[in-house]
Design a protein around this motif. Structure first.
Motif, PDB file in Angstrom:
ATOM      1  N   ASP A 189      -1.045  12.067  -0.372  1.00  0.00           N
ATOM      2  CA  ASP A 189       0.397  11.451  -1.308  1.00  0.00           C
ATOM      3  C   ASP A 189       0.884  13.184  -1.710  1.00  0.00           C
ATOM      4  O   ASP A 189       0.995  13.751  -2.037  1.00  0.00           O
ATOM      5  CB  ASP A 189       0.337  10.784  -2.549  1.00  0.00           C
ATOM      6  CG  ASP A 189       1.738  10.361  -2.565  1.00  0.00           C
ATOM      7  OD1 ASP A 189       2.101   9.730  -2.792  1.00  0.00           O
ATOM      8  OD2 ASP A 189       2.007  11.540  -3.699  1.00  0.00           O
ATOM      9  N   GLU A 245       3.493  14.149  -3.006  1.00  0.00           N
ATOM     10  CA  GLU A 245       4.055  13.942  -4.344  1.00  0.00           C
ATOM     11  C   GLU A 245       3.284  14.228  -5.121  1.00  0.00           C
ATOM     12  O   GLU A 245       3.737  15.590  -6.186  1.00  0.00           O
ATOM     13  CB  GLU A 245       4.580  12.800  -5.077  1.00  0.00           C
ATOM     14  CG  GLU A 245       5.512  12.333  -6.205  1.00  0.00           C
ATOM     15  CD  GLU A 245       6.314  12.274  -6.754  1.00  0.00           C
ATOM     16  OE1 GLU A 245       5.236  10.117  -6.203  1.00  0.00           O
ATOM     17  OE2 GLU A 245       5.741  11.278  -8.113  1.00  0.00           O
ATOM     18  N   LEU A 246       1.710  13.712  -5.298  1.00  0.00           N
ATOM     19  CA  LEU A 246       0.893  14.419  -5.525  1.00  0.00           C
ATOM     20  C   LEU A 246       0.483  15.612  -5.381  1.00  0.00           C
ATOM     21  O   LEU A 246       0.063  16.592  -6.101  1.00  0.00           O
ATOM     22  CB  LEU A 246      -0.797  13.545  -5.017  1.00  0.00           C
ATOM     23  CG  LEU A 246      -1.548  13.582  -6.623  1.00  0.00           C
ATOM     24  CD1 LEU A 246      -1.501  13.870  -7.482  1.00  0.00           C
ATOM     25  CD2 LEU A 246      -2.975  12.682  -5.964  1.00  0.00           C
ATOM     26  N   GLU A 305       2.844  18.249  -6.657  1.00  0.00           N
ATOM     27  CA  GLU A 305       3.184  18.160  -8.724  1.00  0.00           C
ATOM     28  C   GLU A 305       1.327  19.493  -8.555  1.00  0.00           C
ATOM     29  O   GLU A 305       1.045  20.213  -9.776  1.00  0.00           O
ATOM     30  CB  GLU A 305       2.263  16.837  -9.026  1.00  0.00           C
ATOM     31  CG  GLU A 305       2.440  16.906 -10.065  1.00  0.00           C
ATOM     32  CD  GLU A 305       3.528  16.440 -11.200  1.00  0.00           C
ATOM     33  OE1 GLU A 305       4.528  16.474 -10.602  1.00  0.00           O
ATOM     34  OE2 GLU A 305       3.056  17.504 -11.788  1.00  0.00           O
ATOM     35  N   ILE A 306       0.066  18.962  -8.061  1.00  0.00           N
ATOM     36  CA  ILE A 306      -0.660  19.613  -7.972  1.00  0.00           C
ATOM     37  C   ILE A 306      -0.929  21.322  -7.695  1.00  0.00           C
ATOM     38  O   ILE A 306      -1.291  22.219  -8.821  1.00  0.00           O
ATOM     39  CB  ILE A 306      -2.082  19.002  -7.329  1.00  0.00           C
ATOM     40  CG1 ILE A 306      -2.277  17.502  -7.499  1.00  0.00           C
ATOM     41  CG2 ILE A 306      -3.426  20.286  -6.977  1.00  0.00           C
ATOM     42  CD1 ILE A 306      -3.577  16.803  -6.784  1.00  0.00           C
ATOM     43  N   GLY A 365       1.185  23.128  -9.894  1.00  0.00           N
ATOM     44  CA  GLY A 365       0.834  23.418 -10.984  1.00  0.00           C
ATOM     45  C   GLY A 365      -0.366  24.388 -11.040  1.00  0.00           C
ATOM     46  O   GLY A 365      -0.705  24.815 -12.395  1.00  0.00           O
ATOM     47  N   TYR A 366      -0.932  24.931 -10.229  1.00  0.00           N
ATOM     48  CA  TYR A 366      -2.017  25.617  -9.972  1.00  0.00           C
ATOM     49  C   TYR A 366      -1.664  27.033 -10.154  1.00  0.00           C
ATOM     50  O   TYR A 366      -2.097  27.920 -10.421  1.00  0.00           O
ATOM     51  CB  TYR A 366      -2.916  25.073  -8.434  1.00  0.00           C
ATOM     52  CG  TYR A 366      -4.422  24.176  -9.040  1.00  0.00           C
ATOM     53  CD1 TYR A 366      -4.324  22.990  -9.087  1.00  0.00           C
ATOM     54  CD2 TYR A 366      -5.602  24.686  -8.609  1.00  0.00           C
ATOM     55  CE1 TYR A 366      -5.246  22.278  -9.856  1.00  0.00           C
ATOM     56  CE2 TYR A 366      -6.808  23.779  -8.832  1.00  0.00           C
ATOM     57  CZ  TYR A 366      -5.890  22.115  -9.223  1.00  0.00           C
ATOM     58  OH  TYR A 366      -7.214  21.057  -9.747  1.00  0.00           O
ATOM     59  N   GLU A 372       0.978  27.720 -11.529  1.00  0.00           N
ATOM     60  CA  GLU A 372       2.098  28.404 -12.556  1.00  0.00           C
ATOM     61  C   GLU A 372      -0.331  28.520 -13.600  1.00  0.00           C
ATOM     62  O   GLU A 372       0.309  29.319 -14.190  1.00  0.00           O
ATOM     63  CB  GLU A 372       2.076  27.112 -13.557  1.00  0.00           C
ATOM     64  CG  GLU A 372       2.486  27.503 -14.704  1.00  0.00           C
ATOM     65  CD  GLU A 372       4.021  26.459 -14.738  1.00  0.00           C
ATOM     66  OE1 GLU A 372       4.215  25.208 -13.961  1.00  0.00           O
ATOM     67  OE2 GLU A 372       5.101  26.701 -15.622  1.00  0.00           O
TER      68      GLU A 372
END
Lengths: 101, 385
Positions: B18, B20-21, B24-25, B28-29, B31
């Motif tokens: 997906d 969006e997921l 996001e992941i 996040g990683y 970051e």
């Protein structure tokens, strides 16, 4: 630790943190990984599930460095589920304590 | 591992996810790397902190994987509990040619699904009541398709607590008539049993669960499982693709023009397979095959590969890195074989006679009907003619 139990506990922790204020993904993973060893990926999966279940909502905030950050905000539905789950969890932990301590 | 290698691996692993997921992941990683480096950690240390990519990917529920483009999305639910819970129930199939099942239980509950042939012209569904199980089953009809959506909306903690004290497993029985041409199912967690079904297309994806497929027929069959074994018995699939990340594959009595079987961490065991073109590959398990196969490619990285063929084949590619490879021809008009091993022995016989390697570095026997290409790094090679 039983991974399913851990997942359930993690979900509760995420809800608890969000009940205290909106946070973005990295912030959440930082707070939680200080307390327990969890791959951040697992937390993103939990966040995704909470969003699908409409327990949390998201919004974007521009950041000075790098791309906009996605913040998570608890919904009414999330709050009521959190209260229920927290109560259940506390009762469960007390029951276990009575037996094992 | 460097940051770039890690992110690249993650991106590749999330390709089907997906979007969006995935974004996001990935952000996040990114970051994590940024902040980790600011704190003075090395890229290597941060990679270790973030954990193994494969392990994480195996946690992603199947429903977050993007479905192929030809699927229509399931109409959204009405209100919270506005589902049909009355079972058993039968549904008319007028104008319906596809059945699309989506099972998305919560991450601690699982639902098994059994698909069988219906005795009349209706689609039948039977399962536990909502009160008993917490499972909802929504049935809707749209674009010639019947959508069956199974969910469990109990909060995760409730489900865990219940599970600790009582072991409840839900099973849904779905029966479909022969007039249904397409069966597509995705299940996040639970086993899938399919019996006596005759359709054009099967497309079934399990996040976590075993397959058991018996007496079925289809032109195209695609089975995917992230964590689970697959059993196939007495089936006919013109074209079959079976992919499992962690599980054994057992096949008995399969007829298939083109067959592809892949598992990362399991054994592959075929008995009596009839195929024009068979590919079987395991990374860490043994591959054992017997049947009538015209063209075969069988490979394992760390296991043995053992093929017994009852007909002469056009070409056979039998490969392993760490294990032994063996090919036995039962009805044998001879072969010409290339045998390559770094550390092992080569043993080639034809009608009880030992065959020596020819000047062209190949082993020649009889009419040379079968072209064999055998190789392994660490293991032995054996051909029995």
């Amino acid at each position: 630790m039983n991974t399913q139990l851990k997942k359930g506990a993690l979900e509760l922790c995420v809800l608890a943190l969000l009940s205290k204020g909106d946070k973005y993904g990295y912030e959440l993973t930082e707070v939680i990984s200080k307390e327990m060893s969890t791959a951040p990926g697992t937390l993103y999966l939990i966040l995704k599930r909470l969003k699908d279940d409409e327990y949390v909502d998201t919004y974007l905030v521009e950041s000075d460095s790098g791309p906009a950050r996605k913040y998570y905000k608890m919904t009414e539905k999330g709050f009521s589920s959190y209260r229920e789950q927290k109560e259940e969890w506390l009762q469960f932990v007390k029951a276990v304590e009575r037996i094992i301590v | 591992m460097t940051k770039n290698e890690y992110i690249k691996k993650l991106e590749e692993a999330l390709a089907a996810c997906d979007s969006e997921l995935r974004d996001e992941i990935l952000s996040g990683y990114e970051e994590h790397f940024k902040n980790g480096l600011l704190e003075g950690k090395t890229e290597e240390e941060i990679c270790t902190e973030l954990g193994d990519v494969d392990e994480f990917i195996s946690e992603i529920p199947a429903e977050y994987n993007v479905l192929p483009a030809n699927t229509t999305t399931i109409p959204s639910d009405q209100s919270d509990h506005d589902y049909e819970h009355e079972f058993p129930n039968n549904y008319s199939t007028d104008g319906i040619n596809s059945v699309i099942i989506e099972s998305k239980p919560s991450s601690v509950s699982s639902a098994d699904i059994t698909i069988t042939k219906s005795n009349d012209h209706t689609i039948g569904i039977d399962g536990p009541s909502y009160e008993e199980s917490g499972f909802n089953c929504l049935v809707t009809f749209e674009n010639n398709a019947c959508y069956i959506k199974i969910t469990n909306d109990k909060p995760i903690v409730t489900s865990i607590l219940e599970k600790l004290f009582k072991h409840y497993e839900a099973t849904f029985h779905i029966s479909i008539p022969d007039t249904i041409k397409n069966v597509k199912a995705s299940s996040a967690c639970g086993d899938m049993d399919i019996y006596n079904c005759n359709v054009d297309n099967f497309d079934i994806t399990l996040g976590c669960g075993d397959f058991d497929i018996n007496n079925c027929k289809a032109a195209t069959a695609v089975f995917t499982s992230s964590n689970g074994d697959g059993d196939i018995n007495n089936c006919e699939f013109t074209n079959i693709k079976f992919i499992s990340s962690n599980g054994d594959i057992n096949v008995q009595n399969l007829r298939s023009d083109i067959a592809n079987f892949i598992t990362s961490n399991g054994d592959i065991d075929f008995e009596n397979i009839i195929s024009d073109d068979l590919h079987a590959r395991s990374s860490n398990g043994d591959v054992t095959i017997s049947g009538n196969i015209t063209k075969i490619t069988a490979a394992s990285s760390n296991g043995d590969v053992d093929v017994t063929n009852f007909i002469d084949c056009v070409s056979g590619d039998i490969k392993s890195s760490m294990g032994d490879v063996e090919y036995t021809c039962e009805n044998n008009n001879g072969f010409v074989a290339s045998c390559k091993t770094s550390m092992g022995d080569v043993d080639v016989t034809y009608n009880g006679q030992n065959i020596k390697r020819g000047a062209d570095r190949l082993y020649h026997a009889g009419d040379e009907c079968t072209k064999l290409n055998m190789s392994t790094s660490m293991g032995d090679i054996c051909i029995n003619g």
